[in-house]
Enzyme design. Sequence first.
Site, PDB file in Angstrom:
ATOM      1  N   VAL A 192     144.733-103.703  25.977  1.00  6.56           N
ATOM      2  CA  VAL A 192     145.542-104.858  25.577  1.00  6.56           C
ATOM      3  C   VAL A 192     146.927-104.438  25.107  1.00  6.56           C
ATOM      4  CG1 VAL A 192     143.627-106.383  25.013  1.00  6.56           C
ATOM      5  CG2 VAL A 192     144.527-104.853  23.273  1.00  6.56           C
ATOM      6  N   SER A 239     123.962-112.991  16.424  1.00  4.48           N
ATOM      7  CA  SER A 239     124.611-114.173  16.995  1.00  4.48           C
ATOM      8  C   SER A 239     123.919-114.616  18.278  1.00  4.48           C
ATOM      9  CB  SER A 239     126.097-113.924  17.225  1.00  4.48           C
ATOM     10  OG  SER A 239     126.281-113.144  18.364  1.00  4.48           O
ATOM     11  N   LYS A 261     134.811-114.291  22.444  1.00  5.80           N
ATOM     12  CA  LYS A 261     133.668-114.926  23.112  1.00  5.80           C
ATOM     13  C   LYS A 261     134.133-116.111  23.959  1.00  5.80           C
ATOM     14  CE  LYS A 261     130.171-113.563  19.778  1.00  5.80           C
ATOM     15  NZ  LYS A 261     129.380-113.966  18.620  1.00  5.80           N
TER      16      LYS A 261
HETATM   17  P1  ADP Z   1     145.244 -99.838  24.758  1.00  7.98           P
HETATM   18  O1  ADP Z   1     145.981 -98.783  24.044  1.00  7.98           O
HETATM   19  O2  ADP Z   1     145.156-101.107  23.979  1.00  7.98           O
HETATM   20  O3  ADP Z   1     143.902 -99.450  25.255  1.00  7.98           O
HETATM   21  P2  ADP Z   1     147.340 -99.592  26.665  1.00  7.98           P
HETATM   22  O4  ADP Z   1     148.461 -99.666  25.714  1.00  7.98           O
HETATM   23  O5  ADP Z   1     146.993 -98.280  27.224  1.00  7.98           O
HETATM   24  O6  ADP Z   1     146.063-100.255  26.039  1.00  7.98           O
HETATM   25  O7  ADP Z   1     147.605-100.623  27.828  1.00  7.98           O
HETATM   26  C1  ADP Z   1     147.164-100.467  29.152  1.00  7.98           C
HETATM   27  C2  ADP Z   1     148.252-100.868  30.113  1.00  7.98           C
HETATM   28  O8  ADP Z   1     148.466-102.263  30.058  1.00  7.98           O
HETATM   29  C3  ADP Z   1     149.566-100.213  29.777  1.00  7.98           C
HETATM   30  O9  ADP Z   1     150.170 -99.788  30.942  1.00  7.98           O
HETATM   31  C4  ADP Z   1     150.365-101.342  29.151  1.00  7.98           C
HETATM   32  O10 ADP Z   1     151.736-101.206  29.372  1.00  7.98           O
HETATM   33  C5  ADP Z   1     149.828-102.572  29.844  1.00  7.98           C
HETATM   34  N1  ADP Z   1     149.931-103.752  28.987  1.00  7.98           N
HETATM   35  C6  ADP Z   1     149.028-104.173  28.080  1.00  7.98           C
HETATM   36  N2  ADP Z   1     149.446-105.271  27.467  1.00  7.98           N
HETATM   37  C7  ADP Z   1     150.647-105.589  27.987  1.00  7.98           C
HETATM   38  C8  ADP Z   1     151.580-106.648  27.777  1.00  7.98           C
HETATM   39  N3  ADP Z   1     151.350-107.600  26.874  1.00  7.98           N
HETATM   40  N4  ADP Z   1     152.691-106.628  28.499  1.00  7.98           N
HETATM   41  C9  ADP Z   1     152.917-105.690  29.404  1.00  7.98           C
HETATM   42  N5  ADP Z   1     152.076-104.683  29.678  1.00  7.98           N
HETATM   43  C10 ADP Z   1     150.941-104.619  28.979  1.00  7.98           C
END
Ligand code: ADP
Length: 839
Positions: free
Chosen positions: A371, A690, A733
């Site tokens: 995310v 849950s 959920k």
């Molecule tokens: P996490 O650290 O939460 O597991 P990451 O930061 O590695 O996730 O994100 C995975 C990929 O998704 C990355 O390349 C990131 O740039 C992209 N990403 C996630 N959220 C967004 C967002 N809101 N806008 C643009 N790219 C996103």
Amino acid sequence: MFFNKSEDPKNPVTPKKAHVLPLLPLRDIIVFPHMVVPLFVGREKSINALEEAMSHDKEILLAAQKRAKTNDPTAEDIFAMGTVGTIIQLLRLPDGTVKVLVEGKRRAVIKRFVPNEEFFLCEVEAVEEVIQASVELEALVRSVQSTFELYVKLNKRIAPETLMTVQTIEEAARLADTIVVHLSSIKLNDRQEILETTDPARRLERLFELMNAEIEILQVEKKIRSRVKKQMEKTQKEYYLNEQMQAIQKELGERDEFKTEIQELEEKIKTKKLSKEGSGRVKKELKKLKMMQPMSAEATVVRNYIDWVLGLPWYDVSEENYDLEAAEKILDEDHYGLKKVKERILEYLAVQALVRKLRGPVLCLVGPPGVGKTSLARSIARATGRKFVRLSLGGVRDEAEIRGHRRTYIGALPGRIIQSLRKVGANNPVFLLDEIDKMSSDFRGDPAAALLEVLDPEQNAGFNDHYLDLDYDLSDVMFITTANSLSGIPLPLQDRMEIIQLSGYTEFEKLNIAVKYLVPRQKEETGLKDVNLEITENALRTVIHHYTKESGVRSLEREIGSVCRKVAREVVKSGKDKPYRIAAKAIPKYLGVPKFRSSMIGEKDEIGLTNGLAYTTYGGTTLECEVTVVPGKGKIVITGLLEKGMQESAQAAMSYIRSRQRLLGLEDDFLSKVDVHVHFPEFVPKDGPSAGVTMATSMASALMKVPVHRTVAMTGEITLRGRVMPIGGLKEKMLAAHRAGITTVIIPKENRKDLREIPRRVLNAMRIVLVEHTDEVLREALCFSDPDAIFGRRTPPMEYRGGQLVVRGATVPEGEASEPGTTPAVVPAPTVEAPGAQQ
Ligand code: ADP
């Protein structure tokens, strides 16, 4: 007993008559009886004497000159006693001299010289040897023999066979004559004296004396020799070792190198800015190093230590940027949406900008994978002008990984915090501690305790790594942590952090992220930047629905990457100029058959099969609960990959059903003939309770043989009396239910306040029923033809339909709906209390 030697049967008879024999005067040698000796003869008179002997019976008298140097001896110059010998061999040598081999036979005395010009001729008389055998003589023989043995041992020039021969001789006279020949260092006069001693016992005694004197000398000699040898060996060894060491050092060229190395280190210590304590310590260590062998193990340890201390960015910083507008721009540039999260981050940065010191709590980004937690941290680094370093804590279970090993351990290293700082080379980076909830602790100490010290602004100005054993100031480092779920983070750590929750994305958000960020980024990474490539929105939707099942966008990015790589192949084949358009229909061509069904719900309504909702560290998910009733004895069997606590929930669900058995039309002893088998085909995550209402619904469905609506999903904890208790993770959920294509979601009424966080799009797309009692759940979920007939008439429960709050079947004004959580004007009456609720 006396006997004449001539009567001895072993010896040939020697007539005791004087007879005339030629004489060979000897220089420097005395020939004894039984002795075979080669002689070199050069003097003319002597050669003549030999020839005379050869022409008769080869007998010749061998007597020594008193002085060896006399060249032309007269009768007076020759000892009166000699030995009669026989010539065994005579050899004339080319230079006119003669080599002769003679054997001594017996002692003889010169009676008178017969005048002769050509050689000495003399009248000789044999000497008689009288032996008186006695115990004393016997003892003497033995002593002489053993002394001779010792002598042979000391005097290496005598062959050991000689000893053997000597030991077989028992006769005193012969023994003495044989031994005397081997005593090389006895002077000529002493020899002559022995020759002239005609009493064998006396002769032996004299020999014994001489031999002992000789042995004493030999022993002293031996002692001296061994002392000298030892001395020699020692000096030789030292010399050899020294040489070898020099050769090795030369080979390595190390001494010189070592000197330059020390100089370089001194220089570095002078120029590098260190803490006072650090500087003092490296100087001390360098002093130690100077005194060490360059290649020794200790030197390597000291050298490494100095390297580490000098390699750290004690006061090296990158310039910080406190421009909030720029920071906001950068956050927006890198991430779609996440409005609230970005706001929180900017607030945090604003405080830092004001106080210019990181005093506040550490940021902790919590949310499912993919995310954007890591990429947000990167953006923060970029926005604040700091460098970025990431350390994954997943699987760290040893305090030493954080804090390092003491230097006394072989191969000790600093902990990962210090290692990362050296890698990044600045003392004020953004330091991302990833997956802080995945740390665990065991007997090697608790890494969380060490982390507490790292993250606490009160303490981290003097962070003490075990290896460095120096205080290191971490107070300028901006720590950011991430976790998938709060539950894995130890409470004391949570206390020190400002938690920012990130939830999963809706389909709409995913699509936007894909269009705006993921596709352009993947295009660039696969070298398709200048290529006219379009992946249509429908195509992206297909990828989201059929190729990924996740809260974040990590798999989505990967799948888009896959598509781009395949396109890259085509571009290489067909050229850059033509446009490439990828529509939904083409996706299977690039990514293979779809991995997931779009809707997770079944084909038809089934008995005993209910959709639950669960919250995992990977986001929300739907979860099927299957129940079958089989003949048995009233047992509840529960299978599948389960968390603890599930059994209790199942028991509670069953207790509720029994409390309602009449209402549900079940016989009184309905459980006595059956077993109820509850099964979860998929893993049930931590929040097992849950699933309570889900299990109760499946059980009731199976027992009543009424199917469950397949489009309904539910979540809620159940009490023994069927009350529905609130649950956590509602947002995840709901997103999962939305992804799965569920149309009605049943949730605990107490969770109403959480609806505020659900994205509008999701809220609008579904009907959400808020319940307080399981009776209401069954009424909604089971396919009853006339539920009123079972549960009685009732007031409809509170629900959201198309995003609108509906109470008692009537829509409540907009203001109410937008503020879920406040008590609506008209409170729905609780469900009709059915008979038999309490037994
Ligand atoms: P996490 O650290 O939460 O597991 P990451 O930061 O590695 O996730 O994100 C995975 C990929 O998704 C990355 O390349 C990131 O740039 C992209 N990403 C996630 N959220 C967004 C967002 N809101 N806008 C643009 N790219 C996103």
